[in-house]
Enzyme design. Structure first.
Site, PDB file in Angstrom:
ATOM      1  CE  LYS A  53       2.411 -24.124   7.805  1.00  0.00           C
ATOM      2  NZ  LYS A  53       1.412 -23.061   7.819  1.00  0.00           N
ATOM      3  CD  GLN A  97       0.628 -20.428  10.306  1.00  0.00           C
ATOM      4  OE1 GLN A  97       1.449 -20.891   9.532  1.00  0.00           O
ATOM      5  NE2 GLN A  97      -0.492 -21.070  10.609  1.00  0.00           N
ATOM      6  CG  ASP A 120      -0.979 -20.959   2.681  1.00  0.00           C
ATOM      7  OD1 ASP A 120      -0.693 -22.167   2.779  1.00  0.00           O
ATOM      8  OD2 ASP A 120      -0.793 -20.141   3.604  1.00  0.00           O
TER       9      ASP A 120
END
Ligand code: NAD
Length: 290
Positions: A53, A97, A120
């Site tokens: 990422k 994460q 997200d």
């Protein structure tokens, strides 16, 4: 033969668009869009995902602000960091994460992220907006699935979509997105009875079960579109592992279009994360200026 939908190529095109948008944002606002990436502990798979990422951010002209924290971090300290990032005008998006270490509950942590910075799309406010057809940030993998479907289906209205899996990160949001486009959606899961028969009635199958090669060729009607979200590691004799999806693609030459694993949904997820970061950055700086 079924048409192969190349997620790698479509993600690269989206990546170019993101880079252009990031450059325009930089020119207009005097700084690059910025994504805070929070990694707690040393899970090796998470380490790989985060590294990818960050590399993609760099390639696209997005600043990544890394917060690497020890596995011993307390939940209170993680929440305090999120509060700080929420209030920082130089941070446009926040990514925590997953999975988190066992002593930290993910629900309060994800719920603490400001919905406008929740790239997200897991915050209950964004989940609610998705369910009510509002303008929110949409989870990246489902968004990527929709972009892939849109490359091969002109009009989704009235199509029967069967989603296999009902997780909060893939199955449910992809079902909501399909419903919003006026597909007739059947959501199935581990307890569904007669899944092969249900799948055979689908114009579009989205398989997100995490069950290697679950969907066989005779589950797929001729011409159907098959989107394979699954990423399953199969150990091979001799110690080499193989990655397979949830669908036995070599049994589906009669399908209309299929996504490969790897090279299908996977590359779309990161590209959509960056697209969400740009979207969050534009909205966040616009609302700050207002
Ligand atoms: P999950 O374990 O949270 O959910 C799996 C869902 O599938 C559950 O609802 C379960 O009921 C259902 N299911 C499991 N086995 C089934 C079976 N035999 N028949 C019918 N339904 C079944 O998983 P998830 O987080 O949604 O991920 C699903 C898969 O997608 C995994 O392989 C994961 O690695 C992959 N994934 C890929 C990406 C990507 O970027 N390509 C992103 C997220 C997840």
């Amino acid at each position: 033969m079924a048409r192969i939908i190349s997620g790698t190529q479509i993600a690269a095109e989206l990546g170019m668009q993101v880079a252009q948008d990031a450059a325009r944002f930089h020119a207009e606002r005097g700084r690059a869009p910025a994504l805070a990436v929070v990694l707690v502990g040393d899970n090796p798979a998470s380490e790989i995902y985060v590294r990818r990422k960050i590399a993609q951010c760099r390639k696209s002209g997005i600043t990544s602000l890394e917060h690497r924290l020890p596995a011993s971090l307390s939940q209170a300290d993680l929440l305090a960091l999120i509060t700080r990032l929420n209030g920082d005008p130089a941070v446009d998006g926040i990514l925590v994460q997953l999975p988190l270490p066992a002593h930290i509950a993910p629900v309060p942590v994800l719920g603490a992220i400001a919905p406008g910075k929740d790239v997200d799309g897991f915050h209950p406010v964004n989940v609610g907006r998705l369910s009510t057809g509002g303008e929110g940030l949409v989870p990246c993998t489902p968004l990527g699935c929709m972009m892939l479907i849109d490359t091969v289906v002109d009009d989704l209205r009235g199509k029967h979509a069967v989603v296999i899996g009902k997780s909060n990160i893939v199955g449910k949001p992809v079902a909501m997105l399909l419903l919003e486009r006026e597909c007739t959606v059947t959501v199935t899961h581990i307890a569904t009875q007669g899944l092969p028969d249900i799948a055979r009635r689908a114009d579009i199958i989205v398989a997100a079960a995490g069950a290697p090669l679950l969907v066989r060729g005779d589950w797929v009607k001729p011409g159907a579109v098959v989107i394979d979200v699954g990423i399953n590691r199969i150990e091979q004799p001799g110690g080499k592992a193989r990655i397979v999806g949830d669908c036995a693609m070599d049994e589906m030459p009669h399908a209309g279009a299929v996504t490969p694993v790897p090279g299908g949904v996977g590359p779309m997820t990161i590209a959509c994360l960056l697209a969400n970061t740009i979207k969050a950055a534009i909205r966040h700086t616009r609302s700050a200026a207002a």
